[in-house]
Design a protein around this motif. Structure first.
Motif, PDB file in Angstrom:
ATOM      1  N   LEU A 134       2.403 -38.555 -58.445  1.00  0.00           N
ATOM      2  CA  LEU A 134       1.174 -39.157 -58.333  1.00  0.00           C
ATOM      3  C   LEU A 134       1.165 -39.979 -56.941  1.00  0.00           C
ATOM      4  N   GLN A 135      -0.500 -39.985 -56.749  1.00  0.00           N
ATOM      5  CA  GLN A 135      -0.686 -40.881 -55.400  1.00  0.00           C
ATOM      6  C   GLN A 135      -2.235 -41.246 -55.537  1.00  0.00           C
ATOM      7  N   SER A 136      -2.212 -42.394 -54.889  1.00  0.00           N
ATOM      8  CA  SER A 136      -3.607 -42.935 -55.069  1.00  0.00           C
ATOM      9  C   SER A 136      -4.450 -42.735 -53.777  1.00  0.00           C
ATOM     10  N   PRO A 137      -5.846 -42.572 -53.721  1.00  0.00           N
ATOM     11  CA  PRO A 137      -6.768 -42.011 -52.563  1.00  0.00           C
ATOM     12  C   PRO A 137      -6.277 -42.941 -51.293  1.00  0.00           C
ATOM     13  N   GLY A 138      -5.719 -44.255 -51.407  1.00  0.00           N
ATOM     14  CA  GLY A 138      -5.406 -45.024 -50.185  1.00  0.00           C
ATOM     15  C   GLY A 138      -4.208 -44.401 -49.728  1.00  0.00           C
ATOM     16  N   GLN A 139      -3.145 -44.207 -50.707  1.00  0.00           N
ATOM     17  CA  GLN A 139      -1.988 -43.683 -50.051  1.00  0.00           C
ATOM     18  C   GLN A 139      -2.005 -42.108 -49.438  1.00  0.00           C
ATOM     19  N   MET A 140      -3.315 -41.339 -49.831  1.00  0.00           N
ATOM     20  CA  MET A 140      -3.438 -40.013 -49.249  1.00  0.00           C
ATOM     21  C   MET A 140      -4.183 -40.208 -47.948  1.00  0.00           C
ATOM     22  N   GLN A 141      -5.169 -41.399 -47.835  1.00  0.00           N
ATOM     23  CA  GLN A 141      -5.756 -41.591 -46.654  1.00  0.00           C
ATOM     24  C   GLN A 141      -4.844 -41.964 -45.379  1.00  0.00           C
ATOM     25  N   VAL A 142      -3.657 -42.441 -45.633  1.00  0.00           N
ATOM     26  CA  VAL A 142      -2.566 -42.683 -44.825  1.00  0.00           C
ATOM     27  C   VAL A 142      -2.425 -41.456 -43.825  1.00  0.00           C
ATOM     28  N   PHE A 143      -2.201 -40.363 -44.473  1.00  0.00           N
ATOM     29  CA  PHE A 143      -1.775 -39.089 -43.690  1.00  0.00           C
ATOM     30  C   PHE A 143      -2.950 -38.018 -43.741  1.00  0.00           C
ATOM     31  N   HIS A 144      -4.176 -38.520 -44.072  1.00  0.00           N
ATOM     32  CA  HIS A 144      -4.993 -37.353 -44.214  1.00  0.00           C
ATOM     33  C   HIS A 144      -5.289 -36.636 -43.057  1.00  0.00           C
ATOM     34  N   GLN A 145      -5.508 -37.547 -41.944  1.00  0.00           N
ATOM     35  CA  GLN A 145      -5.965 -36.987 -40.622  1.00  0.00           C
ATOM     36  C   GLN A 145      -4.989 -35.826 -40.178  1.00  0.00           C
ATOM     37  N   TYR A 146      -3.751 -35.940 -40.280  1.00  0.00           N
ATOM     38  CA  TYR A 146      -2.763 -35.019 -39.908  1.00  0.00           C
ATOM     39  C   TYR A 146      -2.508 -33.922 -40.721  1.00  0.00           C
ATOM     40  N   THR A 147      -3.307 -33.916 -41.651  1.00  0.00           N
ATOM     41  CA  THR A 147      -3.255 -32.588 -42.738  1.00  0.00           C
ATOM     42  C   THR A 147      -4.177 -31.501 -42.223  1.00  0.00           C
ATOM     43  N   GLN A 148      -5.094 -32.115 -40.987  1.00  0.00           N
ATOM     44  CA  GLN A 148      -6.054 -31.167 -40.705  1.00  0.00           C
ATOM     45  C   GLN A 148      -5.505 -29.945 -39.790  1.00  0.00           C
ATOM     46  N   CYS A 149      -4.518 -30.137 -39.383  1.00  0.00           N
ATOM     47  CA  CYS A 149      -4.032 -29.204 -38.298  1.00  0.00           C
ATOM     48  C   CYS A 149      -4.324 -27.763 -38.786  1.00  0.00           C
ATOM     49  N   ILE A 150      -4.674 -26.788 -37.943  1.00  0.00           N
ATOM     50  CA  ILE A 150      -4.801 -25.475 -38.384  1.00  0.00           C
ATOM     51  C   ILE A 150      -3.765 -24.567 -37.680  1.00  0.00           C
ATOM     52  N   ASN A 151      -2.809 -25.055 -36.817  1.00  0.00           N
ATOM     53  CA  ASN A 151      -1.984 -24.413 -36.122  1.00  0.00           C
ATOM     54  C   ASN A 151      -2.468 -23.508 -35.070  1.00  0.00           C
ATOM     55  N   CYS A 152      -3.642 -23.867 -34.464  1.00  0.00           N
ATOM     56  CA  CYS A 152      -4.237 -23.113 -33.467  1.00  0.00           C
ATOM     57  C   CYS A 152      -3.480 -23.073 -32.302  1.00  0.00           C
ATOM     58  N   LEU A 153      -2.653 -23.905 -31.993  1.00  0.00           N
ATOM     59  CA  LEU A 153      -1.634 -23.767 -30.769  1.00  0.00           C
ATOM     60  C   LEU A 153      -2.364 -24.374 -29.293  1.00  0.00           C
ATOM     61  N   LEU A 154      -3.752 -24.721 -29.739  1.00  0.00           N
ATOM     62  CA  LEU A 154      -4.207 -25.195 -28.303  1.00  0.00           C
ATOM     63  C   LEU A 154      -3.511 -26.471 -27.667  1.00  0.00           C
ATOM     64  N   LEU A 182       4.870 -39.608 -43.617  1.00  0.00           N
ATOM     65  CA  LEU A 182       3.811 -40.913 -43.984  1.00  0.00           C
ATOM     66  C   LEU A 182       3.335 -40.694 -45.345  1.00  0.00           C
ATOM     67  N   ASP A 183       3.898 -39.710 -45.994  1.00  0.00           N
ATOM     68  CA  ASP A 183       3.295 -39.352 -47.570  1.00  0.00           C
ATOM     69  C   ASP A 183       4.116 -40.144 -48.542  1.00  0.00           C
ATOM     70  N   SER A 184       3.500 -41.016 -49.356  1.00  0.00           N
ATOM     71  CA  SER A 184       4.205 -41.794 -50.382  1.00  0.00           C
ATOM     72  C   SER A 184       5.023 -41.187 -51.314  1.00  0.00           C
ATOM     73  N   ARG A 185       4.852 -39.728 -51.367  1.00  0.00           N
ATOM     74  CA  ARG A 185       5.680 -38.933 -52.322  1.00  0.00           C
ATOM     75  C   ARG A 185       7.037 -38.334 -51.867  1.00  0.00           C
ATOM     76  N   ASP A 186       6.941 -38.701 -50.340  1.00  0.00           N
ATOM     77  CA  ASP A 186       8.230 -38.012 -49.628  1.00  0.00           C
ATOM     78  C   ASP A 186       9.069 -38.800 -49.355  1.00  0.00           C
ATOM     79  N   GLY A 187      10.331 -38.392 -49.307  1.00  0.00           N
ATOM     80  CA  GLY A 187      11.694 -39.010 -48.964  1.00  0.00           C
ATOM     81  C   GLY A 187      12.328 -38.303 -47.938  1.00  0.00           C
TER      82      GLY A 187
END
Lengths: 247, 112
Positions: A134-154, A182-187
């Motif tokens: 489980l993860q709260s919306p606040g914990q998700m917000q911490v890393f959300h921006q970095y999930t947006q990568c589409i590997n376009c390689l620009l 940054l993910d709260s579920r990750d170690g």
């Protein structure tokens, strides 16, 4: 005759060409066309031998990265109207070998991406029956921006360090490592640190910031790398002060 | 690949960036503008007492040493970005100058 625009496209067919050369195409000008539309017009009507990657036409798939008038851009995100009255020069992304025409060989990136283990490494493995991590919306917000990568390689094409040292792990892979760190579920921070905190990892970055400027998804890899430098330095200090305790 | 020891260079660089951005402009404003213009009055004895105190000495040294290190590291990185390489000559010129400044500041602080 209705308005046209000229594209100067880099061509390279390794089986026949000894080196790349430019070829000019005159295509109809449309206000609502992007460079990718012009390339599709060439492919469909003028020259079926032109090769390039694309898929979604909406800045989601990350396939159509090219160098457009010297800048790394998504060709689906670059309107012809911004180049009206000029010649549009289309080249493959910098810092990668050319497979064919505008298609690059991206094996080096795939290898780097895998090396930073960009997946969840749970702190404690749970059996499936124990339910979700489980993860709260606040914990998700911490890393959300970095999930947006589409590997376009620009970012790899823009980064001067990639140009100077091809072993540099590079912006997108390091930003994705940061996303999982940054993910709260990750170690998995320590498991990633062997690559991330090595000389070829974050420390090769001199914070030029070009990666963040060209990123079409506003991931800001430069910020991810600087934040990782801080956490890696804290880890290094801990190792120094308590030898053997860490890892 | 092994974890890098770069934090040894980078931590003082990062600290120096912070000092150079937040503290140096204030010091320049005070010592270079406000005091000469007579807007701010500082007594020599007060400042001298600060520099005589061991903690004061450490703070003054930090204000000189950290930005000097920051500048050295930044210039070396810029030389690398410009394709001038990162050979021993550039390292010696950048970090050597910083060490000269740091040692000169330390010497002056010990002398007062």
């Amino acid at each position: 005759m209705s308005e046209t625009i000229t594209l100067e496209v880099l061509r390279y067919h390794p089986e026949t060409d000894s080196e790349p050369h430019f070829q000019r195409y005159v295509v109809p000008y449309r206000d609502d066309w992007v460079v990718l539309d012009a390339l599709n017009h060439i492919k469909d009507n003028l020259d079926a031998t032109l090769s390039y990657r694309w898929s979604c036409h909406m800045a989601v798939c990350g396939s159509c990265g090219m160098t457009i008038n010297g800048e790394p851009k998504l060709s689906c995100h670059s309107f012809l109207r911004d180049y009206r009255g000029k010649v549009v020069r289309v080249e493959p992304l910098d810092h990668f070998p050319i497979e064919r025409d505008l298609v690059i060989v991206m094996d080096s990136f795939m290898e780097k991406l895998g090396s930073v283990k960009p997946w969840l490494i749970p702190k404690v493995e749970k059996p499936l029956s124990a339910g979700e991590y489980l993860q709260s919306p606040g914990q998700m917000q911490v890393f959300h921006q970095y999930t947006q990568c589409i590997n376009c390689l620009l970012c790899y094409a823009a980064c001067p360090q990639i140009g100077l040292n091809e072993d540099f792990v590079g912006p997108a892979a390091l930003a994705l490592a940061h996303r999982y760190n940054l993910d709260s579920r990750d170690g998995g921070r320590d498991a990633r640190a062997e690559v991330v905190a090595s000389n070829e990892g974050i420390w090769e970055c001199t914070f030029v910031g070009a990666c963040s400027e060209v990123c079409p998804k506003h991931v800001d890899p430069a910020a991810a790398i600087q934040q990782t430098k801080i956490s890696a330095s804290v880890g290094w200090l801990k190792d120094l002060l308590t030898p053997g305790a860490h890892r | 690949m092994a974890r890098s020891n770069k934090p040894m260079l980078w931590l003082p660089f990062a600290g120096g960036g912070l000092v150079a951005a937040l503290i140096i402009p204030v010091l320049i404003l005070i010592t270079g503008v406000l005091v000469p213009l007579g807007v701010l009055h500082l007594r020599y004895e007060t400042i001298a007492a600060f520099a005589h105190n061991p903690l004061g000495k450490l703070i003054v040294l930090g204000a000189v040493a950290l930005p000097a290190w920051h500048a050295a590291h930044r210039l070396r990185m810029t030389a690398h970005d410009l394709g001038l390489g990162s050979g021993i000559a550039i390292k010696a010129a950048c970090y050597g100058t910083a060490w000269l400044l740091i040692l000169a500041a330390a010497g002056a602080l010990i002398a007062v």
